[in-house]
Design a protein around this motif. Structure first.
Motif, PDB file in Angstrom:
ATOM      1  N   LYS A 186      16.411  97.843 119.402  1.00  0.00           N
ATOM      2  CA  LYS A 186      15.953  98.886 120.326  1.00  0.00           C
ATOM      3  C   LYS A 186      16.973 100.014 120.323  1.00  0.00           C
ATOM      4  N   GLU A 219       7.221 101.360 129.318  1.00  0.00           N
ATOM      5  CA  GLU A 219       7.697 100.790 130.582  1.00  0.00           C
ATOM      6  C   GLU A 219       8.460  99.492 130.324  1.00  0.00           C
ATOM      7  N   ASN A 220       9.466  99.246 131.151  1.00  0.00           N
ATOM      8  CA  ASN A 220      10.266  98.024 131.076  1.00  0.00           C
ATOM      9  C   ASN A 220      10.796  97.786 129.660  1.00  0.00           C
ATOM     10  N   TYR A 221      11.256  98.857 129.049  1.00  0.00           N
ATOM     11  CA  TYR A 221      11.746  98.789 127.667  1.00  0.00           C
ATOM     12  C   TYR A 221      12.977  97.885 127.569  1.00  0.00           C
ATOM     13  N   SER A 223      15.533  94.977 129.655  1.00  0.00           N
ATOM     14  CA  SER A 223      15.585  94.025 130.764  1.00  0.00           C
ATOM     15  C   SER A 223      16.444  94.622 131.878  1.00  0.00           C
ATOM     16  N   PRO A 224      16.262  94.167 133.110  1.00  0.00           N
ATOM     17  CA  PRO A 224      17.090  94.694 134.213  1.00  0.00           C
ATOM     18  C   PRO A 224      18.583  94.544 133.952  1.00  0.00           C
ATOM     19  N   SER A 227      19.569  97.054 131.197  1.00  0.00           N
ATOM     20  CA  SER A 227      19.480  98.399 131.760  1.00  0.00           C
ATOM     21  C   SER A 227      20.697  98.697 132.629  1.00  0.00           C
TER      22      SER A 227
END
Length: 344
Positions: A186, A219-221, A223-224, A227
């Motif tokens: 990513k 969206e939500n590319y 993980s929390p 991020s």
């Protein structure tokens, strides 16, 4: 009335949007406008409280003008003194010391030099360069790129030492770095405004630059957890470098975000390129930062020439120390005097 000046190049949508936004929110008390300048005299008075600089890295006259305006107390976004001194290789070195993941990178001697430089001028350089050692350390694939460039100019992916030497031989007088190519899963590009507001944008660097195809709406590319780490690294980098506007790019592999580019003090913000959501976020974040700076007393960066104008550092420190001692002495004298009067 406080004034904000906008210094731009070819871009259109961002300067128009930021001027409109600041003027609407300013209600006549804060006014934003495009800067118009010609010859700058030594005694030029202060004209703006804040200037947003989007082009001085490509126009030396603008950079010199901004330094002069900073001397009069104008707050420049971004600091023209640091921007002039900064380079990508220093950025990588600093970020690595801060604990940010950085791909293996090597600074390379220039291939060519200006006519006045001869072999005698370069007696400190190792010759021949240990290309095999460099290649073994960085590995392939790798990216050959300028140590202070931008906009993906002169960036070449090389897959062998033969390709590396071929492209290196085309670089002329540009100082280059060779950096490990992270085969990412990513990729994100992050706006950072005011060294605290961050927007993480899914990004495809394989698409043509400024094509409008690089920024993806997913969206939500991340993980929390990932991020949160990316945001923390972005703020850490921008705070250390002192940039009020910047972008940081990460190539993410095996859950590790590798920071590969973060010297972008005038990042792309054109509507057609970055998309409506990203463009609007950037405009609003910059406008909010401007009003935040104007809401109180603007503290100027501690430029080195401030100490030079007041003598060398040791002299300045001695003056500060003597002043502190004198102040303490006065307090003690006053205290003794009050005690004596009470005793009487």
């Amino acid at each position: 009335m406080k004034k904000v000046g906008i210094l731009v190049g070819r871009e259109k949508s961002f300067p128009e949007a930021i001027i409109k936004t600041i003027n609407e929110r300013g209600h006549g008390e804060v006014v934003a406008e495009m800067i118009k300048v010609g010859g700058i005299p030594l005694n030029q008075e202060k004209r703006y409280d804040i200037i947003i600089d989007r082009i001085s890295h490509e126009v030396p006259y603008y950079r010199a003008m901004l330094k002069r305006m900073a001397l009069e107390g104008t707050y420049i976004i971004n600091n023209p003194f640091w921007w002039s001194a900064d380079d990508k290789f220093f950025n990588y070195s600093l970020a690595s010391k801060l604990g940010v993941a950085i791909p293996k990178t090597v600074l390379l001697p220039q291939h060519s030099y200006i006519p006045d430089i001869s072999s005698e001028s370069l007696r400190n350089l190792e010759f021949p360069i240990d290309w095999e050692g460099i290649a073994d350390y960085v590995g392939f694939p790798a990216f050959l790129k300028p140590h202070d460039g931008g906009g993906w100019k002169m960036v070449t992916k090389v897959n062998s030492i033969e390709q590396l030497l071929y492209h290196y031989n085309q670089t002329g007088t540009r100082c280059m770095v060779l950096q490990e190519a992270i085969e990412y899963e990513k990729f994100v590009r992050c706006y950072c405004i005011g060294q605290k507001k961050v927007l993480i944008m899914p990004y495809d660097p394989t698409k043509p630059y400024l094509s409008g195809q690089q920024y993806m709406n997913i969206e939500n590319y991340l993980s929390p957890e990932l991020s949160a780490r990316v945001e923390e690294d972005v703020i850490k980098i921008c705070h250390a470098l002192g940039y009020d506007i910047n972008t940081v790019e990460f190539a993410i592999k095996d859950g590790i975000p590798y920071a590969i580019d973060f010297m972008n003090p005038a990042p792309d913000a054109e509507l057609a390129s970055v998309g409506e959501f990203n463009h609007n976020w950037f405009v609003n974040a910059v406008a909010e930062f401007v009003f935040e700076k104007l809401s109180g007393e603007i503290k100027q960066p501690e430029y080195r020439w401030l100490s030079l104008l007041n003598g060398n550092d040791s002299t300045v420190q001695k003056k500060k120390l003597n002043a502190k001692k004198e102040k303490t002495k006065r307090k003690e004298t006053t205290k003794k005097s009050k005690t004596k009067k009470k005793g009487e």
